[in-house]
Design an enzyme around this catalytic site. Structure first.
Site, PDB file in Angstrom:
ATOM      1  N   GLU A   1       0.846  -1.191   0.000  1.00 22.52           N
ATOM      2  CA  GLU A   1       0.000   0.000   0.000  1.00 22.52           C
ATOM      3  C   GLU A   1       0.885   1.245   0.000  1.00 22.52           C
ATOM      4  OE1 GLU A   1      -2.784   0.115   3.178  1.00 22.52           O
ATOM      5  OE2 GLU A   1      -4.012  -1.535   2.391  1.00 22.52           O
TER       6      GLU A   1
ATOM      7  N   LYS B   1       0.212  -0.187 -43.428  1.00 22.94           N
ATOM      8  CA  LYS B   1       0.422  -1.438 -42.701  1.00 22.94           C
ATOM      9  C   LYS B   1      -0.915  -2.057 -42.315  1.00 22.94           C
ATOM     10  CE  LYS B   1       0.542   0.273 -37.946  1.00 22.94           C
ATOM     11  NZ  LYS B   1       1.308   0.438 -36.712  1.00 22.94           N
TER      12      LYS B   1
END
Length: 314
Positions: free
Chosen positions: A36, A192
């Site tokens: 944490e 492409k």
């Protein structure tokens, strides 16, 4: 003014503070044993203009949550205005629904930042400029073009013709702007197809690249497959040399190995993302700093000057 550095790229934050002539705000950002995140701002920020410098690059989730926690700490410390300076905006590639029942995570991140209490956001070369519209707070999207163009001018061969190449159709606007800045250099486009995420296949080159020094320009280099395939295609079509210029060097997975083996002379990125040891050891990868640009944008924000004046490239 207070400049707070997150843990994602402390060197960039230090360089920004140095350009502004200030010291970084003293803050303690650490983890509990269960990972944490815990934050304590060690200086008073009451009534201050606070800027948090924290790209949300890998590990994206950790860096994002850390940014949210810092914002909350500053809000509870009565900061007058909190600006999240996010040089690399993680999750920007998830800017629309790509299929049924898929998230728009870039929008989710904007809502999280606003809920935490951010007053303003500053970022650089968003993958999709419309992400600015996801925010209900003022959002400045800076451009690395001026930084990258300066490097191109320093390294290009003066007596060889220059061609700016977009690795896909979506980047044509960016490539055209680069070409215009470089004395109306020639422009080419890679056509492409992407059969699936992370894979790209070059199909065709639109434009004449024979005998020219080619500079591929893009916003992100992730796995580097697109750049390496494009470079191969350019050399096969007679290019004299190929280098790539990107705003954000993610360089994940096999990227560094691909670049090392590629026909490219250089891959140049800004330092929005901290270099890994693999990137550091690759002689083909060069980083140029974005710190002066970020510092100038912060300075203009504090003094209520125009940010858009920074977008005039010459």
């Amino acid at each position: 003014m207070k400049i707070i550095a997150g843990n994602a790229n402390p060197k960039l934050a230090q360089d920004v503070a140095k350009n502004l002539g200030v010291l970084l705000c003293e803050a303690d950002i650490k983890r509990f044993s269960d990972q944490e995140i815990w934050v304590e701002i060690k200086e008073s920020v009451r009534g201050e203009d606070c800027f948090i410098i924290q790209p949300t690059s890998f590990p994206a989730n950790d860096n994002l949550v850390e940014l949210l926690v810092i914002i909350d700490a500053l809000r509870r410390g009565s900061a007058r205005r909190i600006t999240a300076v996010i040089p690399y905006y993680g999750y920007a590639r998830q800017d629309r629904k790509s299929g049924p029942r898929t998230p728009i995570t870039a929008k989710l991140v904007s809502r999280m930042l606003e809920t935490a209490g951010v007053d303003r956001v500053m970022t650089m070369d968003l993958h999709a400029s419309q992400i600015q519209g996801f925010f209900e707070v003022p959002t400045d999207n800076l451009y690395a073009q001026g930084i990258l163009v300066n490097h191109i001018r320093e390294t290009m061969t003066p007596d060889a013709p220059v061609c700016i190449v977009s690795p896909d159709v979506g980047g044509v606007v960016r490539a055209r702007s680069f070409a215009r800045t470089l004395n109306d250099a020639d422009l080419a486009i890679i056509d492409k197809r992407r059969p699936k995420a992370g894979l790209s296949e070059v199909m065709n080159i639109i434009g004449d690249v024979a005998g020219k020094q080619c500079f591929l320009v893009d916003d992100i280099a992730d796995s580097a497959g697109t750049l390496c395939n494009a470079a191969n295609a350019l050399m096969e079509h007679g290019a004299q040399s190929v280098s790539a210029y990107v705003s954000h060097g993610v360089f994940s997975g096999p990227a560094v190995e691909r670049i090392e083996k590629s026909v490219m002379d250089l891959v140049v990125s800004t330092d929005t993302i901290v270099k890994t040891p693999e990137v550091e050891s690759c002689k083909k990868i060069v980083q140029v700093t974005a710190a002066p640009l970020l510092a100038e944008a912060i300075n203009r924000t504090i003094s209520d000057q125009s940010i858009s004046e920074l977008f005039t490239f010459q």
